[in-house]
Every structure is written in C-alpha cells, then in structure tokens.
Scaffold this active site. Structure first.
Site, PDB file in Angstrom:
ATOM      1  CB  SER A 160      -8.987  -1.109   4.387  1.00 33.86           C
ATOM      2  OG  SER A 160      -9.499  -2.359   3.992  1.00 33.86           O
ATOM      3  CD  GLU A 196      -5.939   1.336   2.159  1.00 35.84           C
ATOM      4  OE1 GLU A 196      -5.771   0.285   2.779  1.00 35.84           O
ATOM      5  OE2 GLU A 196      -6.674   1.427   1.168  1.00 35.84           O
ATOM      6  NE  ARG A 205      -3.833  -2.086   0.166  1.00 45.62           N
ATOM      7  CZ  ARG A 205      -3.488  -3.299  -0.247  1.00 45.62           C
ATOM      8  NH1 ARG A 205      -2.318  -3.506  -0.827  1.00 45.62           N
ATOM      9  NH2 ARG A 205      -4.325  -4.297  -0.113  1.00 45.62           N
TER      10      ARG A 205
END
Ligand code: FAD
Length: 345
Positions: A239, A337, A161
């Site tokens: 998320s 995130e 990520r």
C-alpha cells in the site's frame, strides 16, 4: 567475510524494481556484523541505509550516496511460547513455520514480503492482526548511544503502521525480535470481516491457523498483494498510502463536503478514512496509468511498476497526481507508507 562493493544498483533489491546505485554495499550475516558495520560507518560519518527485503522502499533514481548494509542474519530460538528471531529471517517463511507448528498470533500476516527485522518498524499489519499484538521484545542497536539493548513492547511506541522506531528514523537497528506465539492449535480470534466471510465464521471465532493462512493468502493474491513474478500488479511497495486519521474537527469538515463518507470512528475520537475510497472517488480507478507507472488493476492503494520500465521519478509523478487530486477533492492529504530514500513525495 563482509566485503564492500561499490556502485551496486539497488533496483534488484527492491520489490518495485526501482533505485540507482549505492556508493557502497555490504551484506551482514550476523547481529555482530550488523553492529560492527553500522557502527564503523557512523564513526566515519558515512550515511547508512539498512536494507531488508526492499519491499517498503522507494529509492531515488540517483541511488544512495552512502553505505547500504543488507541484513542477512539468520536464526530462530524457542523458549516456551517465546520465539526469538534474527532480523534477517524471511517474514513469510517464519509465519509458515509457526502455522505448521500450530502456533497462533501471526497467521493473518501471511504473504507479507520482507524480513523479520523490519516488522516492528511500521508495526506490520493486515487482516485484523498487527505484530505489536505478539511482539514481547525487540533487540536493537542504538546508533546514538552505541548500546545494544532489549526493548520491552511498551517502549516501542506501537500504533497503526507506526512505532517509536519511525519517529527517530534510522536511530535503532533491529537485531532480533521476540514474539509470544502460543502453541494452542487455533488462530487468534478472527478480527476482519472480509476474512471471517471467506472462512465462513463469525468475527471473534477461531480456526486452525493453517486455514487462516490459506484464506489470507487467497484474499491477498486476489489483490496482487503476494509477490509473484507472473503478476505485474505485485511489482509494488504494498500500500503506497496509509489510511488518513482525521481529528474530529477535520472529519466534521469532510462530512460537510462529502456527507456520509465511509469512516471508522476510533476510540480516541479520531476518524480513520479508507484511502482507497478517497482515491477512487477523486477519479483514480484501479489500473489508472501515468506513463509507465500504474495503479494496480486489483488494489487501488498499490502504485506499481508493471512492466519494470518505470523510473522512480515516473512512480512518484503518479503518486503525486493521486495525492494532489485527493487533496483538491476532499481536502485530505494522503501520506506515503513506504520509506523514501534520497527522494520525497
Ligand atoms: C506486495 C506487497 C504487499 C505488502 N503488504 C503489506 C501488508 O499487508 N501490511 C504491511 O504492514 N506491509 C505490507 N507491505 C510492506 C512491507 O512488506 C512491510 O513494510 C515489510 O515489513 C518491509 O520489510 P522489508 O524487510 O522489505 O523492509 P525494507 O523495505 O528493506 O525497509 C523498510 C524500512 O525499514 C528499515 N529497516 C529494514 N530492516 C531494518 C532493521 N533490521 N532495523 C532497522 N530498520 C530496518 C529500512 O531502513 C527502511 O527504512 C507490503 C509490500 C508489498 C511489496
């Protein structure tokens, strides 16, 4: 022609349905227009927000005091296995088309909202695949040098990520992405246990890409992770927290506090811990509510605006309560995130 509009509310352009007005808003329909608009704003000293599908954004209630450039450039070109896609193409539309053509490598990334140009930013990933596995190059506009260049994958700094584009946030505007997608009629090796079980195959086996896509979409729907106007749990930014990566020392400390905690030992010695486990075990079950903001009833990691009645402040109050609760119980600090615009966790 591109037209600047003042005071456009950003909430409808985000999947959370949150965010106040932009000082100015413009839609760019080609790579040239993106470069022109962002370049002109930079020269004028005007802050710029590059907007894709708004599925990874938390925008302040106060909005954005600058120019929002909405990316809407279209086009897909083929050269053998190489597929070059303009930044404004819809990601899942691309996946569907590649799967239909029997091309392999992105089928497990089915159902992820947003646009192609955003996929390299956080190295979009799910169900055992990440775009870094298939990206062969990224065409970018460098706002620092004013140059357009083609970056090979090794210069993109891809990690979990993460990418070099996140390190220097906002410096590079992605204009197009090239993926290597072989037309061999089979998916990549299935690398995620839950998906393998759903498909009834062993890890490492391959299946027709359409089967992989169907299974992934089914799994994602069960978690509220496919955008669906009829599913309040999908009013999220995906998320909200990444799985924390602990150093060996931090992992040893957590082991003392919580013997036998679930962990993935990484090749570099670090330890990844499932954020969902930490959240649930800190006392925040699925469906936990704080005012109008709620943890998804299907997926612990998604913070949602279920009735579309929350403000950004409400959502962040919930996210802070969760982050602080996890820190108190486990000594681990969760990191968001989604990208924060004009606000922070
Ligand atoms: C229901 C749901 C499920 C999700 N599931 C997943 C998942 O499984 N895996 C996963 O990785 N993510 C997931 N996400 C997060 C999100 O979909 C991805 O991060 C997606 O790539 C964001 O794309 P976007 O176009 O919406 O970006 P935006 O939200 O519009 O922008 C995100 C960031 O990228 C920047 N950006 C956008 N376009 C460009 C560009 N062309 N050049 C430079 N910067 C740009 C923006 O300025 C911002 O900083 C999910 C989100 C939702 C709502």
């Amino acid at each position: 022609m591109t037209e600047r509009v003042a005071g456009v509310r950003l909430a409808p352009y985000t999947t959370l349905g949150l965010g106040g007005p932009a000082r100015a808003f413009v839609t760019a329909t080609s790579a040239e227009e993106i470069v022109e608009l962002v370049g002109a704003a930079d020269r004028a000293g005007e802050p710029v927000l590059v907007l894709g599908g708004g599925s990874n954004l938390v925008v302040a209630d106060e909005g954005f005091d600058g120019l929002v450039v909405r990316v809407a450039s279209r086009g897909i070109e083929f050269a053998g296995d190489r597929v070059t896609v303009q930044a404004g193409e819809d990601w899942d539309g691309l996946v569907a088309r590649m799967v239909a053509e029997g091309r392999s490598g992105i089928e497990c990334l089915s159902g992820i909202p947003g646009l192609v140009g955003s996929t390299p930013i956080q190295n979009v990933g799910a169900y055992g695949q990440e775009v870094s596995q298939t990206i062969t190059g990224v065409r970018v506009y460098d706002r620092k040098t004013g140059a357009v260049s083609d970056l090979p994958t090794r210069e993109c700094g891809f990690a979990y990520r993460h990418s070099a584009f996140k390190e220097e946030a906002g410096r590079h505007v992605v204009l197009a992405v090239t993926y290597g997608l072989a037309k061999d009629g089979m998916s990549g090796p299935v690398a995620y246990q839950e998906l393998a079980a759903r498909l009834g195959v062993a890890l490492g086996e391959r299946v027709p890409p359409a089967e992989a896509r169907a299974a992934v979409l089914e799994l994602r729907r069960g978690k509220g992770m496919v955008l669906d106007p009829d599913d309040p749990d999908s009013r999220s930014a995906g998320s909200f927290f990444t799985n924390p990566l602990l150093t060996a020392g931090e992992a040893a400390e957590l082991e003392l506090r919580t013997p036998g905690f679930p962990r993935w030992d990484m090749p570099d010695g670090s330890v990844k811990v499932p954020a969902a486990w930490l959240i649930e075990n800190a006392g925040f079950p699925k469906g936990y509510r704080r005012g109008p903001a709620r943890i998804s009833t299907k997926h612990t990691l998604a913070m949602t605006n279920p009735e579309m009645s929350a403000t950004t402040a409400d959502l962040l109050d919930l996210a802070r309560e969760v982050r602080d609760g996890v820190r108190e119980k486990f000594g681990v600090t969760l990191v968001n995130e989604p990208v924060m615009v004009g606000t922070h966790l």
